[in-house]
Design a protein around this motif. Sequence first.
Motif, PDB file in Angstrom:
ATOM      1  N   GLN A   1      -8.423 111.779 -35.192  1.00 17.92           N
ATOM      2  CA  GLN A   1      -7.447 111.159 -36.052  1.00 17.92           C
ATOM      3  C   GLN A   1      -6.967 109.732 -35.238  1.00 17.92           C
ATOM      4  OE1 GLN A   1      -4.349 114.026 -36.443  1.00 17.92           O
ATOM      5  NE2 GLN A   1      -5.469 115.664 -36.967  1.00 17.92           N
ATOM      6  N   GLN A   2      -6.738 108.659 -36.405  1.00 15.86           N
ATOM      7  CA  GLN A   2      -6.034 107.535 -35.547  1.00 15.86           C
ATOM      8  C   GLN A   2      -4.523 107.407 -35.589  1.00 15.86           C
ATOM      9  OE1 GLN A   2      -6.405 103.706 -37.807  1.00 15.86           O
ATOM     10  NE2 GLN A   2      -7.748 102.943 -36.179  1.00 15.86           N
ATOM     11  N   LEU A   3      -4.182 107.429 -34.164  1.00 13.12           N
ATOM     12  CA  LEU A   3      -2.765 107.219 -34.131  1.00 13.12           C
ATOM     13  C   LEU A   3      -2.123 105.906 -34.401  1.00 13.12           C
ATOM     14  CD1 LEU A   3      -2.104 109.864 -31.080  1.00 13.12           C
ATOM     15  CD2 LEU A   3      -2.014 110.133 -33.614  1.00 13.12           C
ATOM     16  N   GLU A   4      -3.020 104.664 -33.746  1.00 12.75           N
ATOM     17  CA  GLU A   4      -2.471 103.517 -33.685  1.00 12.75           C
ATOM     18  C   GLU A   4      -3.586 102.719 -33.854  1.00 12.75           C
ATOM     19  OE1 GLU A   4      -0.317 102.325 -30.191  1.00 12.75           O
ATOM     20  OE2 GLU A   4       1.191 104.062 -30.354  1.00 12.75           O
TER      21      GLU A   4
ATOM     22  N   LYS B   1      -5.501 103.481 -30.552  1.00 14.67           N
ATOM     23  CA  LYS B   1      -4.993 105.097 -29.897  1.00 14.67           C
ATOM     24  C   LYS B   1      -5.499 106.036 -30.921  1.00 14.67           C
ATOM     25  CE  LYS B   1      -1.372 105.527 -27.609  1.00 14.67           C
ATOM     26  NZ  LYS B   1       0.153 105.778 -27.247  1.00 14.67           N
TER      27      LYS B   1
ATOM     28  N   LYS C   1      -6.244 110.470 -31.499  1.00 18.60           N
ATOM     29  CA  LYS C   1      -6.046 111.882 -31.099  1.00 18.60           C
ATOM     30  C   LYS C   1      -7.172 112.765 -31.320  1.00 18.60           C
ATOM     31  CE  LYS C   1      -3.199 114.911 -33.510  1.00 18.60           C
ATOM     32  NZ  LYS C   1      -2.213 115.407 -33.881  1.00 18.60           N
TER      33      LYS C   1
ATOM     34  N   VAL D   1      -5.318 112.538 -26.295  1.00 18.22           N
ATOM     35  CA  VAL D   1      -4.997 111.440 -26.696  1.00 18.22           C
ATOM     36  C   VAL D   1      -5.513 110.266 -25.800  1.00 18.22           C
ATOM     37  CG1 VAL D   1      -3.179 109.531 -27.013  1.00 18.22           C
ATOM     38  CG2 VAL D   1      -2.752 112.007 -27.770  1.00 18.22           C
TER      39      VAL D   1
END
Length: 549
Positions: free
Chosen positions: A309-312, A318, A320, A335
Amino acid sequence: MELDQTDDGANIQDVLLEITNQKTVPNVFVNKVHMGGCDRTFQAHHSGLLQQLLQEGSGFDGFDYDLIVLGGGSGGLSCAQEAAILGKKVMVLDFVVPSPLGTSWGLGGTCVNVGCVPKKLMHQAALLGQALADSRKFGWEYSQQVTHNWETMREAIQDHIGSLNWAYKLSLREKGVAYVNAYGEFVDHHKVKATNRKGQESYYTAANFVIATGERPRYLGIQGDKEYCITSDDLFSLPYCPGKTLVVGASYVALECAGFLAGLGLDVTVMVRSVLLRGFDQEMAEKVGAYMEQHRVKFLRKFVPVAIQQLEKGLPGKLKVVAKSTEGPETIEEVCNTVLLAIGRDSCTKKIGLEKIGVKTDEKSGKIPVDDMEQTNVSHVYAIGDVLEGKLELTPVAIQAGKLLARRLFGGSSEKCDYINVPTTVFTPLEYGCCGLSEEKAIEMFKKENLEVYHTFFWPLEWTVAGRDHNTCYAKIICNKFDNDRVIGFHILGPNAGEVTQGFAVAMKCGLTKQQLDGTIGIHPTCGEVFTSLEITKSSGLEITQKGC
């Protein structure tokens, strides 16, 4: 022509010896191509070469080219250029389908653009960092903070690769090889469609074809892999520093990339599903991993990603990673800034129309089975390089196979590529070089009781003053006791392992024995000399740690 019935027969025989290296008769030429004597002419008949040459001489083949090569990597270019040198009309079709993130490159294939060349240069960048650290012990004094600039390194490496791309194009032009930057696909037995990046289609025919399309990195097939992950296709031209990186896989590509990224000062973790360096000697593989763990690379064993998953957003941004244990229900989350996938490679054979002309491929891997002449089940279609089933996936192997294939097809040669005792090196922080059999394979083939394994640790002199790891570098040979103690496996873990291995590979080609090693005087002080003084066997159980240089 009967030489014994010709006045100047002796002179003609001398000239034939000079140009063909053959003085005996019969000395057969077909359509200006030297076949050889009776045996080689029969070989050419059985391989189909004789019929092909006779058809070419008739002038009714009607093909655009004598040879079309699909794939502009090292093997394909080697084959194409050798065929052109032998006077044949040759075309190369090469097109790089962009990676999911849009990365593409120029002529030269994986090795030049996204493999051996940039990998070795980034490995060298990491080694220079280690050399800087060692230099203080050798009297070098510097107060300035030393940092690494990813962009500077990337630009310099890409400039070098660009010069190689240009050199390949120039070489093809000089040899008269037609190069078309287009995707080749069979539409009929002797006809291919070439589609360029604008979608424009052209059609070409040839008497013979060589498939040298190579492989591309495999993806996980999970949520977010193609959207957010990179592979070795993307890493070497990445315009930004990847930051904290999770490397997924335990292949040589995975460990090499993890090694140089950590050597450049990045936070690196390797997620491993099962074993390190599958197919290599496992004792050596574990020693490679142990050294990396001692030098800033973390390992997560027995886990596989199940979602990304894309956090940022950002460069690098960033991510996950959700991963599941291969041994139970445990799930973990990591992460990081970048996820690099290095879980294997898939053959580029499934979308080039092979099914239309009946070329057999392995249903699962897409690999192409060939005979010992690199000929597929379709007589005028050949294959070389990484697409071959059961052959080594190494650039020098493809180059050799391509060159020899062209000589057999068009030069009357019968020499085949020798896939036995091919040396290779894994360019991890501590390099691993090998030639011949792994210990596991040797035991499987010859049984443990018929083998003698000699081994030792060694301490490179350059490491002593610097205070580098003692009893880490390791040398091992595997000998067949019932074949004059012939060396059937050679393994070294240490600096410059590739340079050391290359020389011993020649000796193994010549039938190297333990006695010959013992009778060789070593060069002191070098790492390679350790193989001239191996005394301790594994079966003895004696200690192998070293206390001096």
